[in-house]
Design an enzyme around this catalytic site. Sequence first.
Site, PDB file in Angstrom:
ATOM      1  N   ASP A 154     -25.633   3.339   6.187  1.00 40.51           N
ATOM      2  CA  ASP A 154     -24.748   3.751   7.279  1.00 40.51           C
ATOM      3  C   ASP A 154     -25.519   3.866   8.595  1.00 40.51           C
ATOM      4  O   ASP A 154     -26.546   4.532   8.665  1.00 40.51           O
ATOM      5  CB  ASP A 154     -24.122   5.103   6.913  1.00 40.51           C
ATOM      6  CG  ASP A 154     -22.820   5.383   7.622  1.00 40.51           C
ATOM      7  OD1 ASP A 154     -22.772   5.176   8.848  1.00 40.51           O
ATOM      8  OD2 ASP A 154     -21.854   5.824   6.959  1.00 40.51           O
TER       9      ASP A 154
ATOM     10  N   HIS B 241     -21.873   5.721  18.085  1.00 37.55           N
ATOM     11  CA  HIS B 241     -21.531   4.305  17.946  1.00 37.55           C
ATOM     12  C   HIS B 241     -20.036   4.212  18.187  1.00 37.55           C
ATOM     13  O   HIS B 241     -19.413   5.170  18.626  1.00 37.55           O
ATOM     14  CB  HIS B 241     -21.919   3.787  16.557  1.00 37.55           C
ATOM     15  CG  HIS B 241     -21.455   4.671  15.443  1.00 37.55           C
ATOM     16  ND1 HIS B 241     -20.175   4.649  14.933  1.00 37.55           N
ATOM     17  CD2 HIS B 241     -22.095   5.674  14.762  1.00 37.55           C
ATOM     18  CE1 HIS B 241     -20.062   5.564  13.976  1.00 37.55           C
ATOM     19  NE2 HIS B 241     -21.204   6.201  13.855  1.00 37.55           N
TER      20      HIS B 241
ATOM     21  N   ARG C 271     -15.175   8.093   2.322  1.00 39.77           N
ATOM     22  CA  ARG C 271     -14.599   6.879   2.905  1.00 39.77           C
ATOM     23  C   ARG C 271     -15.459   5.653   2.650  1.00 39.77           C
ATOM     24  O   ARG C 271     -14.935   4.541   2.518  1.00 39.77           O
ATOM     25  CB  ARG C 271     -14.345   7.071   4.395  1.00 39.77           C
ATOM     26  CG  ARG C 271     -15.533   7.455   5.259  1.00 39.77           C
ATOM     27  CD  ARG C 271     -15.075   7.787   6.681  1.00 39.77           C
ATOM     28  NE  ARG C 271     -16.151   8.177   7.587  1.00 39.77           N
ATOM     29  CZ  ARG C 271     -16.586   9.418   7.747  1.00 39.77           C
ATOM     30  NH1 ARG C 271     -16.048  10.396   7.027  1.00 39.77           N
ATOM     31  NH2 ARG C 271     -17.543   9.692   8.615  1.00 39.77           N
TER      32      ARG C 271
ATOM     33  N   THR D  75     -17.506   4.103  10.597  1.00 41.10           N
ATOM     34  CA  THR D  75     -17.832   4.033   9.171  1.00 41.10           C
ATOM     35  C   THR D  75     -16.720   3.409   8.344  1.00 41.10           C
ATOM     36  O   THR D  75     -16.961   2.498   7.552  1.00 41.10           O
ATOM     37  CB  THR D  75     -18.158   5.442   8.648  1.00 41.10           C
ATOM     38  OG1 THR D  75     -19.331   5.920   9.299  1.00 41.10           O
ATOM     39  CG2 THR D  75     -18.390   5.430   7.145  1.00 41.10           C
TER      40      THR D  75
ATOM     41  N   ASP E  27     -22.526  -0.662   7.913  1.00 43.31           N
ATOM     42  CA  ASP E  27     -21.145  -0.582   8.387  1.00 43.31           C
ATOM     43  C   ASP E  27     -21.045  -0.703   9.894  1.00 43.31           C
ATOM     44  O   ASP E  27     -19.988  -1.026  10.434  1.00 43.31           O
ATOM     45  CB  ASP E  27     -20.506   0.727   7.923  1.00 43.31           C
ATOM     46  CG  ASP E  27     -21.314   1.953   8.324  1.00 43.31           C
ATOM     47  OD1 ASP E  27     -22.495   1.821   8.687  1.00 43.31           O
ATOM     48  OD2 ASP E  27     -20.764   3.069   8.256  1.00 43.31           O
TER      49      ASP E  27
ATOM     50  N   LYS F 238     -20.476   9.722   1.373  1.00 39.70           N
ATOM     51  CA  LYS F 238     -19.196   9.859   2.071  1.00 39.70           C
ATOM     52  C   LYS F 238     -18.060   9.291   1.231  1.00 39.70           C
ATOM     53  O   LYS F 238     -18.177   8.180   0.693  1.00 39.70           O
ATOM     54  CB  LYS F 238     -19.235   9.104   3.409  1.00 39.70           C
ATOM     55  CG  LYS F 238     -20.229   9.634   4.421  1.00 39.70           C
ATOM     56  CD  LYS F 238     -20.129   8.829   5.719  1.00 39.70           C
ATOM     57  CE  LYS F 238     -21.095   9.328   6.773  1.00 39.70           C
ATOM     58  NZ  LYS F 238     -20.997   8.553   8.037  1.00 39.70           N
TER      59      LYS F 238
END
Length: 560
Positions: free
Chosen positions: A40, A492, A155, A78, A348, A153
């Site tokens: 990530d 980001h 997600r 993400t 990602d 995470k």
Amino acid sequence: MRRLNRVMGLILAATGPFLPAPAIAAPPPAPRLIVAISVDQFADALFERYRPGFTGGLARLARGIAFTGYQSHAATETCPGHSTILTGRHPAATGIVANTWFDRATGSSIYCVSVRGTADPDARGPQNLRVDTLGDWLKRAEPGARVVAVSGKDRAAIMMAGHHADAVYWWNDGVGFTTSPFAGPATPAVLAPAQAFNGTLFARWRAQPPALWPADVPATCRALEKPESFGRLAVSGRVPPDASTQVEGGPDFLARTDFQDQLRVSPLFDPLTVDFADQLIDRYRLGHGPATDLLAISLSTTDYIAHRYGNGGAETCVQVAAVDRALGTLLAKLDGLGVPYLVVLTADHGGSDAAERARENGATAQRLDPAAFVGALNEHLKAALGLGFDPVVADDPQQLVINVGPDEALRARVRDAAVAWLKTRPEVDAVFTAAETAAAVPAPNKPVTDLTLDERFHESYDPERSGDIQVALRPNTTVGMPRGVGDYVAGHGSPWDYDRRVPILFWWSGVPAERRREPIETVDIAPTLAAIAHVPVPVVDGRCLPAVAGPCPAGAGRSQ
């Protein structure tokens, strides 16, 4: 000769430069196990910065077939980024346009993996993902294939797992690794490995609280230590950052929010994910079944640390070294399986450093307070249009939603006035209405490096879930105004290349080491892996890469 050169010049001016056809490699051995890894917020610039010092798993993967890759879309977050890696589709097709989006029907924000229609607020699953993943393709073609995903995470794990995974795990504060029945099976057999891992881990920590940051910090990282001021927040810049390496113990420290927060933002967190993945390989006998298995792993901590401390300091340096070591452990585990396996690693999204440090390094950078920015827009609109309420809502100042109910005439007035105001702002580079974004369809096979801003937003655009106005902030704009420890200092989410550009590495035993120069996209990963596994590919946005897969079968992604 001069005449020939002139003719060639005219041809090039009319048609563009001749590009060599993609090299076709010998196909890799049919893998019994595919391991897809996402790190990530692992920007390609971050990968290249520390590449010479890698000695572990990243060093080995970098000796495979290494590309500079892109997340083609503008919403470099993400959930959208993970939704592209194993689907072969852009967020415009996956429906995952952001980590959260505003639901006009309910007037509330929707988390990308939340499950509506259930009384459980913690229910998590892939119901918002509108397409299938490589794991779904594998299981459809070969019912004996096993698909397992794990991440820090929810997600990330869910987006890579898809709709029909055998097991999907993520870290839940105070609980350890867990799952949800909406993400996949939550049977006793699926829960058992997580419960066993958590039990052993927490018993060890209760006996001896863990050191979250290593004592043996590499000299390369020590050289980056210096005090910093980010917004209104001053930090030491040292490792360990603003805290002891040793957690204060006590009978209930594992459930304390301060411990859970420190754990996620420490180089200890990703190795936990890898340790659990090692056990899942054994539990599910991955690579030893009747079909090709898939293990998806997303390592979350680089994102957490870069948000908290920026990606240019000693903290991220230490974290990248920890990822390198952890992946070395994972590859050693895979070597011991005695079966052919293939690994792909990407990210990602990328990321930018804190604006203050970026300025020190010569960039033109600035901070934007998102609440103040959207607030100023609403104050202008209320005064200009005589409104008594805020007509624009936004979780992200780059995606603005006009929230005025069914009055289409008022909606148009708000949109036009908002666009006009935004175009006067020094923080804004470009503004697009929903209609402009929807119409900005890239030409077929247009190189990802040539996509215009509106085309990048188009690749993220869903008419139901996206904003009414898309805003591209100036390059090197850090969204957020840190005021205390825990606030984001860097981030980001922009359409600029530092947020879009990510490494894409393919490795298997015997792979010829090669650094490829042509840019590719994360949506190319899934059709390439499917071709290697001899699995049919549905309609996707990506393409099979002959430099990796060898001759690509017809229908393996969009045309070459």
